[in-house]
Design an enzyme around this catalytic site. Structure first.
Site, PDB file in Angstrom:
ATOM      1  N   GLU A 263       0.821  -1.218   0.000  1.00 22.53           N
ATOM      2  CA  GLU A 263       0.000   0.000   0.000  1.00 22.53           C
ATOM      3  C   GLU A 263       0.854   1.266   0.000  1.00 22.53           C
ATOM      4  OE1 GLU A 263      -3.130  -0.035   2.979  1.00 22.53           O
ATOM      5  OE2 GLU A 263      -4.403  -1.176   1.628  1.00 22.53           O
ATOM      6  N   HIS A 284       8.952 -26.639  -0.512  1.00 27.79           N
ATOM      7  CA  HIS A 284       8.317 -27.704  -1.299  1.00 27.79           C
ATOM      8  C   HIS A 284       7.183 -27.134  -2.149  1.00 27.79           C
ATOM      9  CE1 HIS A 284      10.421 -30.744   1.191  1.00 27.79           C
ATOM     10  NE2 HIS A 284      10.422 -29.722   2.026  1.00 27.79           N
ATOM     11  N   LYS A 384     -13.711   0.035  -3.774  1.00 29.51           N
ATOM     12  CA  LYS A 384     -14.766   0.518  -2.861  1.00 29.51           C
ATOM     13  C   LYS A 384     -15.857   1.239  -3.650  1.00 29.51           C
ATOM     14  CE  LYS A 384     -12.187   1.030   1.477  1.00 29.51           C
ATOM     15  NZ  LYS A 384     -11.661   1.968   2.443  1.00 29.51           N
TER      16      LYS A 384
HETATM   17  O1  PA5 Z   1      -3.193   1.254   5.803  1.00 31.29           O
HETATM   18  C1  PA5 Z   1      -4.295   1.693   5.528  1.00 31.29           C
HETATM   19  O2  PA5 Z   1      -4.563   2.904   5.551  1.00 31.29           O
HETATM   20  C2  PA5 Z   1      -5.425   0.743   5.146  1.00 31.29           C
HETATM   21  O3  PA5 Z   1      -4.970  -0.566   5.045  1.00 31.29           O
HETATM   22  C3  PA5 Z   1      -6.535   0.813   6.191  1.00 31.29           C
HETATM   23  O4  PA5 Z   1      -6.001   0.510   7.447  1.00 31.29           O
HETATM   24  C4  PA5 Z   1      -7.661  -0.162   5.857  1.00 31.29           C
HETATM   25  O5  PA5 Z   1      -8.157   0.083   4.564  1.00 31.29           O
HETATM   26  C5  PA5 Z   1      -8.790  -0.023   6.861  1.00 31.29           C
HETATM   27  O6  PA5 Z   1      -9.260   1.282   6.871  1.00 31.29           O
HETATM   28  P1  PA5 Z   1     -10.101   1.853   8.079  1.00 31.29           P
HETATM   29  O7  PA5 Z   1      -9.237   1.859   9.291  1.00 31.29           O
HETATM   30  O8  PA5 Z   1     -10.496   3.228   7.649  1.00 31.29           O
HETATM   31  O9  PA5 Z   1     -11.291   0.951   8.243  1.00 31.29           O
END
Ligand code: PA5
Length: 391
Positions: A263, A284, A384
């Site tokens: 990310e 393996h 989303k």
């Molecule tokens: O690192 C990030 O920002 C994302 O992985 C969020 O943690 C994840 O999408 C969850 O989002 P939220 O905390 O708004 O539910």
């Protein structure tokens, strides 16, 4: 103690001038880092926040025998990784922490509901945005379970909300306690916020976690070197990094790493794809591809020097595991796979808290070397938005 070896097994793939060029950029990258408005995770949480976490932790223990954490991505992986490393594989003696909301599997949730029938439990819903689908659906289902089990009035005392200041989660939702995730800390960098410290406080000394984490934040030179090596290898066509672990309890730590790097730097058609393997199981399986397949993979090995002794025919099992790991590093390296090695003297809380800080720094430096923003995840929004249209 941690030892980083970024050169012994990468040297032959790296030209000294390329490394020197990236070292020249270091001050520029560090300036960018220090001027970012998303580095709240480099500041210690306030005394009040820590005290509130510890008080809440006490209350949970007094009324419940289990905490259900509801969250996904950066809202659960940090504490889940930590818990998995240090809990017992079987007959765990720790206070029970269960994770939910990480999928929309109705079988998982149905089984969880059945399991919780005989338990006294508290739920901690964790979402910075307060709008994440998996989290909000799971929250509604488990809140209804609490209300059925304890009554609507009493359920409230078993709900803890961890979210950002203006989150919709706090509107019209009743909770015994609300914790704030600061605006200047993104999900995957939120390890030192209540999102992770509250679930961890049930079994670990969070002051010690914080002390070690802040020690880890001093590993700026090591984190920058690692980011440079990754960048050089990427530019030579090594587009995939395999996090290679030889202790199964680190598997959620590898998940945390994958999320952190994917990310943070996987955007604008750039970034290294993080994968993970568990030794010796995956020797393996993916091992074949890594050794002889398309040469797009480099590796980062985690080597734990000492562990409990268990003997088999007078041979120490942990030493055998280490000999296997070292042999794999040599074999892969002979097969033209660049390898980084991170050595931990023990699988200790100290080392893991430091590594979390180290990798957060590395992910940011690495993203900046790719010239992308480490703190957003615009790609996640695309699916989303599709859901909004279809649901
Ligand atoms: O690192 C990030 O920002 C994302 O992985 C969020 O943690 C994840 O999408 C969850 O989002 P939220 O905390 O708004 O539910």
């Amino acid at each position: 103690m941690l030892k980083f070896d970024f050169f012994s097994y990468t040297e032959k793939f790296i030209n000294k001038n390329e490394f020197a060029d990236l070292l020249d950029k270091k001050n520029l990258i560090l300036d960018k880092f220090h001027s970012s408005d998303m580095i709240g995770w480099t500041k210690r949480p306030s005394k009040d926040t820590i005290e509130k976490i510890l008080e809440t932790s006490k209350k949970i223990k007094a009324t419940s025998n289990c905490l259900v954490v509801i969250g996904i991505g950066g809202s659960f992986l940090g504490s889940c990784a930590y818990n998995n490393i240090f809990k017992d594989y079987f007959n765990d003696r720790n206070f029970e922490v269960i994770y939910a909301g990480t999928s929309l599997s109705s079988k998982y949730l149905q089984d969880l509901i059945t399991y919780l029938e005989d338990k006294d439990f508290t739920i901690n819903v964790i979402s910075k945005s307060g709008t994440t689908l998996e989290t909000t659906i799971t929250y509604d289902i488990l809140k209804s379970l609490l209300e059925r089990k304890y009554s609507i009035e009493k359920a409230e005392s078993r709900i803890i909300i961890t979210t950002s200041k203006d989150s919709p989660l706090t509107k019209n939702k009743k909770a015994s306690q609300i914790f704030e995730i600061p605006n200047d800390i993104g999900g995957r960098y939120s390890f030192i916020t209540p999102a992770h410290l509250l679930p961890l406080s049930l079994n670990y000394d969070i002051y010690r976690i914080l002390d070690n984490y802040f020690e880890g934040l001093k590993l700026v030179d090591e984190a920058y070197t690692y980011a440079c090596i990754r960048n050089i290898l990427f530019n030579k066509g090594y587009f995939v990094e395999n996090f290679s672990i030889y202790e199964e309890s680190l598997s959620f730590f590898a998940e945390w790493l994958k999320q952190l790097f994917a990310e943070s730097e996987g955007k604008a058609n750039k970034g290294i794809l993080p994968i993970s393997t568990i030794g010796t199981r995956d020797l393996h399986s993916l091992g074949q591809f890594i050794q002889e397949g398309h040469k797009i993979i480099f590796e980062t090995f985690f080597k734990v020097e000492n562990s409990s002794s268990l003997y088999c025919n007078e041979k120490d099992l942990h030493s055998i595991n280490n000999i296997v790991e070292t042999s794999v590093i040599t074999a892969h390296n002979k097969g033209s796979i660049p390898c980084n090695v991170i050595e931990l003297d023990y699988l200790s809380e100290e080392n893991i808290s430091k590594l979390i800080a180290f990798f957060q720094l590395s992910a940011v430096f690495s993203a900046y070397l790719f010239d992308v923003n480490p703190f957003d995840q615009p790609g996640v929004e695309v699916y989303k938005n599709e859901i909004k249209v279809n649901l």
